[in-house]
Write an enzyme that holds these catalytic residues in place. Structure first.
Site, PDB file in Angstrom:
ATOM      1  N   LYS A  19      24.198  60.550  31.242  1.00 54.02           N
ATOM      2  CA  LYS A  19      24.443  60.566  32.605  1.00 54.02           C
ATOM      3  C   LYS A  19      23.863  61.770  33.347  1.00 54.02           C
ATOM      4  CE  LYS A  19      26.369  56.811  31.576  1.00 54.02           C
ATOM      5  NZ  LYS A  19      25.772  55.784  31.842  1.00 54.02           N
ATOM      6  N   GLN A  33      26.697  43.909  35.374  1.00 52.95           N
ATOM      7  CA  GLN A  33      27.333  45.217  35.618  1.00 52.95           C
ATOM      8  C   GLN A  33      28.812  45.024  36.114  1.00 52.95           C
ATOM      9  OE1 GLN A  33      24.258  46.203  38.321  1.00 52.95           O
ATOM     10  NE2 GLN A  33      23.871  47.955  37.161  1.00 52.95           N
ATOM     11  N   GLN A  75      16.838  52.904  48.629  1.00 47.34           N
ATOM     12  CA  GLN A  75      17.708  52.983  47.548  1.00 47.34           C
ATOM     13  C   GLN A  75      18.843  53.846  47.288  1.00 47.34           C
ATOM     14  OE1 GLN A  75      17.268  50.481  45.545  1.00 47.34           O
ATOM     15  NE2 GLN A  75      15.522  50.055  46.066  1.00 47.34           N
ATOM     16  N   ARG A  96      22.484  32.599  52.877  1.00 44.62           N
ATOM     17  CA  ARG A  96      22.938  32.156  54.010  1.00 44.62           C
ATOM     18  C   ARG A  96      22.335  32.260  55.154  1.00 44.62           C
ATOM     19  NH1 ARG A  96      29.496  33.807  54.248  1.00 44.62           N
ATOM     20  NH2 ARG A  96      30.269  32.672  52.159  1.00 44.62           N
ATOM     21  N   THR A 133      23.199  42.356  37.771  1.00 42.41           N
ATOM     22  CA  THR A 133      24.549  42.932  38.634  1.00 42.41           C
ATOM     23  C   THR A 133      25.647  41.969  38.516  1.00 42.41           C
ATOM     24  OG1 THR A 133      22.971  43.110  40.747  1.00 42.41           O
ATOM     25  CG2 THR A 133      25.325  43.059  41.110  1.00 42.41           C
ATOM     26  N   LYS A 151      11.695  55.853  48.443  1.00 42.96           N
ATOM     27  CA  LYS A 151      12.307  54.799  48.203  1.00 42.96           C
ATOM     28  C   LYS A 151      13.798  54.889  48.877  1.00 42.96           C
ATOM     29  CE  LYS A 151       9.348  52.000  46.218  1.00 42.96           C
ATOM     30  NZ  LYS A 151       8.737  50.820  46.646  1.00 42.96           N
ATOM     31  N   HIS A 184      27.960  56.701  42.325  1.00 45.53           N
ATOM     32  CA  HIS A 184      28.156  56.382  40.933  1.00 45.53           C
ATOM     33  C   HIS A 184      27.586  57.322  40.316  1.00 45.53           C
ATOM     34  CE1 HIS A 184      28.489  54.035  37.396  1.00 45.53           C
ATOM     35  NE2 HIS A 184      27.133  53.502  37.429  1.00 45.53           N
ATOM     36  N   TYR A 210      15.126  46.028  32.677  1.00 43.89           N
ATOM     37  CA  TYR A 210      14.348  45.603  33.791  1.00 43.89           C
ATOM     38  C   TYR A 210      13.695  46.599  34.733  1.00 43.89           C
ATOM     39  CZ  TYR A 210      14.816  43.580  38.551  1.00 43.89           C
ATOM     40  OH  TYR A 210      14.286  43.333  39.942  1.00 43.89           O
TER      41      TYR A 210
END
Length: 272
Positions: free
Chosen positions: A129, A216, A147, A269, A213, A144, A155, A192
């Site tokens: 971690k 997860q 992100q 949508r 996702t 980025k 997290h 990934y």
């Protein structure tokens, strides 16, 4: 200055010192000598440096070109796949050999080979971690900034403290399932990212991000149900730890559910 004022000013600092000493004295003596475990000070310093990076990093990079980290990212992500696979193997085999129960498993604080083996893989999981904070460093260097979401920062910050506590006080026992499931998820996740690091031409093979996702979210639901059961069961595992895990898992379910909705359902949508 009156002595009473000096006493009141010094009282919070004294309480903080007493708490710090309690933290040092009540940990698992087996894991105390291991890197970053004995005192909360080193991991707190890492946490503060991380926050400085998140806040000032994008400002420093604002007028600079993004850094090309393609090959570093490929090596890093596949190295994390290997580390996650190793931890998944160790959690699985050690718990199997030690006849761990899925419903209630106290911590084995002995120096037995299996007890130490489980403690060591818990440390590796905690240290992974710390390594994963590199994810944020790469985002900053590559500009980025989109992100660097609250979910991402929250997290990463909380996981290093949660698992520092885990290794410090409960290296094994009930917590093994969290490490086992999360290691499995991270094999898929870093696979990934490793494939994505090869370049845009890989996107046609990465249609399964949505299912990552979902995976997860599934892990957080399993952890919540499992830990809630143990919170109310008669099990020799600290209820305080179970309560923290349940509360934390619920926050991640909420945040990842929102991410799932915004990333997949809301966009669908809009296209419709």
């Amino acid at each position: 200055m009156p002595k009473s004022v000096v006493f009141k000013m010094g009282l919070p600092w004294k309480r903080l010192q007493d708490f710090h000493q309690w933290v040092l004295d009540n940990g698992d003596k087996r894991t105390d000598p291991w890197l970053l475990v004995y005192s909360p000070v080193p991991i707190t310093c890492i946490f503060l440096c991380y926050l400085v990076l998140v806040f000032f990093g994008p400002k420093v990079m604002e007028k600079r070109q993004p850094v090309n980290l393609k090959y570093i990212l490929i090596i890093y992500n596949f190295a994390m796949v290997c580390l996650s696979a190793y931890m998944f193997y160790e959690f699985t085999v050690t718990s199997w050999l030690a006849n761990y129960s899925l419903l209630c498993q106290p911590v084995d604080y002995s120096n037995s080979p299996l007890g130490m083996r489980m403690a060591k893989v818990c440390w590796w999981f905690f240290f992974s971690k710390v390594i994963e904070l590199s994810d944020t460093v790469f985002f900053v260097l590559r500009k980025k900034n989109s992100q660097l979401t609250f979910l991402h920062v929250y997290h990463h910050c909380t996981m290093i403290f949660n698992w520092w506590s885990g290794v410090k006080y409960v290296a094994g026992g009930q917590s093994f399932l969290i490490g086992l499931i999360n290691s499995l998820v991270h094999i898929v996740m870093y696979l990934y990212y490793g494939l994505a690091a090869f370049g845009p031409h890989m996107q046609k093979y990465l249609w399964w991000k949505r299912y990552l996702t979902t995976l997860q979210l599934t892990q957080f639901c399993i952890i919540t149900v499992h830990t809630t059961y143990n919170l109310f069961a008669d099990c020799d595992f600290p209820d305080s730890m179970n309560a923290v895990v349940v509360a934390y898992a619920l926050t991640l379910i909420a945040l990842f559910s929102n991410f799932y909705y915004q990333s997949y359902l809301a966009k669908r949508r809009k296209r419709a």
